[in-house]
Design a protein around this motif. Structure first.
Motif, short mmCIF file in Angstrom:
data_model
loop_
_atom_site.label_atom_id
_atom_site.label_comp_id
_atom_site.label_asym_id
_atom_site.label_seq_id
_atom_site.Cartn_x
_atom_site.Cartn_y
_atom_site.Cartn_z
N CYS A 231 -66.76 -15.19 40.17
CA CYS A 231 -67.71 -15.02 39.81
C CYS A 231 -67.92 -16.38 38.39
O CYS A 231 -67.35 -17.71 39.11
N ASP A 233 -69.05 -18.91 35.71
CA ASP A 233 -69.34 -18.87 33.99
C ASP A 233 -70.28 -19.39 33.44
O ASP A 233 -70.14 -18.87 32.27
N LYS A 236 -72.27 -15.41 34.16
CA LYS A 236 -71.74 -14.43 33.63
C LYS A 236 -71.93 -13.91 35.28
O LYS A 236 -71.50 -12.18 34.88
N TYR A 238 -71.18 -12.41 39.16
CA TYR A 238 -70.04 -12.08 39.86
C TYR A 238 -70.72 -11.58 41.52
O TYR A 238 -71.63 -10.67 41.84
N TYR A 271 -68.21 -9.76 33.84
CA TYR A 271 -69.16 -9.75 34.57
C TYR A 271 -69.85 -9.08 34.88
O TYR A 271 -69.53 -8.14 35.04
#
Ligand SMILES: [Zn+2]
Ligand SMILES: [Zn+2]
Length: 281
Positions: A231, A233, A236, A238, A271
């Motif tokens: 994933c 951050d 956002k 994956y 995600y």
């Protein structure tokens, strides 16, 4: 379930074992995973039908469209459209009778719209750089063996490893694999359309290029301990990574399909998948 009753694969003759095609390997793996994970049995049963159709289509097109230009960065030619649109109708019939309910319904509707519509759908599926709607993914599932065929006829041009789009068709990767190399694993991306595989650095998000490992979290679950949910951050998104250093039996495309609980988990945690697989997950 009935969809999983597949004839045994014949792989020997007088000269020893015959090479098993990639589709046959995927089918075997789908059968194996369906018996291990009942939640995935329906989708894998349908995938087995798709894989058999794709293998047959690949064989037919390799003969029928021998002189097609070996690239996908272009529109479909008239001979391609006429060959493919006829076959798309059979593909939609298959999805109508074997697909999960929503997909079967959609295929029925698309089929009913006739040959001209099929040509239009193919044209769109062929030129779209990124697809997320069910209609587009269905067209891509159908076109995939043809994209793969054209790629196998072309020499893949070298690309910088920071490039997260397919070097052949410019589409996003559908998954990542780790292959054994030295004491660890080498990471590569697999194209969602032509299935090209190209090397990619390990600690980089293929969605946005983020390199800060504090923003790149990796999750695993005990059911699929060889699959990493990677994933980011920053953007956002994956991707799932099939770690072949931990499970050499895995067939990345099939194991990715079977591990849909990981997708649900990632979505629940905010995600979005970088690129949906052919069955829309
Ligand atoms: Zn590609
Ligand atoms: Zn990112």
């Amino acid at each position: 379930m009935a969809a999983l009753r597949i004839a045994p694969i014949l792989n020997c003759d007088d000269n020893g074992p015959m090479p098993v095609s990639p589709w046959q390997r995927r089918i075997r793996r789908a059968q194996e995973l369906a018996s291990e994970h009942s939640f995935a049995a329906e989708i894998l049963g349908f995938y087995i039908h798709i894989a058999r159709f794709q293998e047959d289509l690949h064989k037919r097109l390799s003969i029928a469209l021998q002189s097609a230009p070996a690239s996908v960065d272009r529109g479909l030619t008239e001979p391609e459209l006429s060959e493919l649109s006829a076959k798309l109708q059979s593909f939609l019939s298959l999805a109508e009778t074997r697909g999960p309910k929503a997909l079967a319904q959609l295929s029925r509707e698309l089929h009913a719209r006739g040959l001209d519509f099929c040509r239009e759908l193919l044209d769109r599926g062929w030129t779209a750089r990124s697809t997320s709607d069910a209609e587009g993914l269905l067209a891509q599932a159908f076109l995939q063996p043809y994209a793969e065929l054209l790629r196998s006829r072309a020499a893949l041009r070298p690309v910088p490893t920071a490039h997260a789009l397919c070097p052949f068709c410019n589409r996003k990767p559908v998954l990542t694999v780790l292959r054994p190399m030295g004491d660890g694993g080498a990471r590569s991306l697999i194209c969602s359309f032509c299935l090209a595989e190209w090397e990619f650095r390990r600690i980089v998000c293929p969605g946005c290029g983020e390199e800060d490992d504090k923003k790149l979290a990796v999750f695993t679950a005990s059911d699929f301990d060889y699959i990493r949910v990677e994933c980011c951050d920053a953007c956002k998104t994956y991707v799932k990574t099939i770690d072949l250093t931990k499970n050499g039996r895995a067939e990345p495309l099939v194991d990715e399909l079977a591990s849909s609980p990981l997708d649900l988990w990632a979505r629940e945690h905010g995600y979005a998948k970088l690129q949906n697989n052919l069955l829309g997950m």
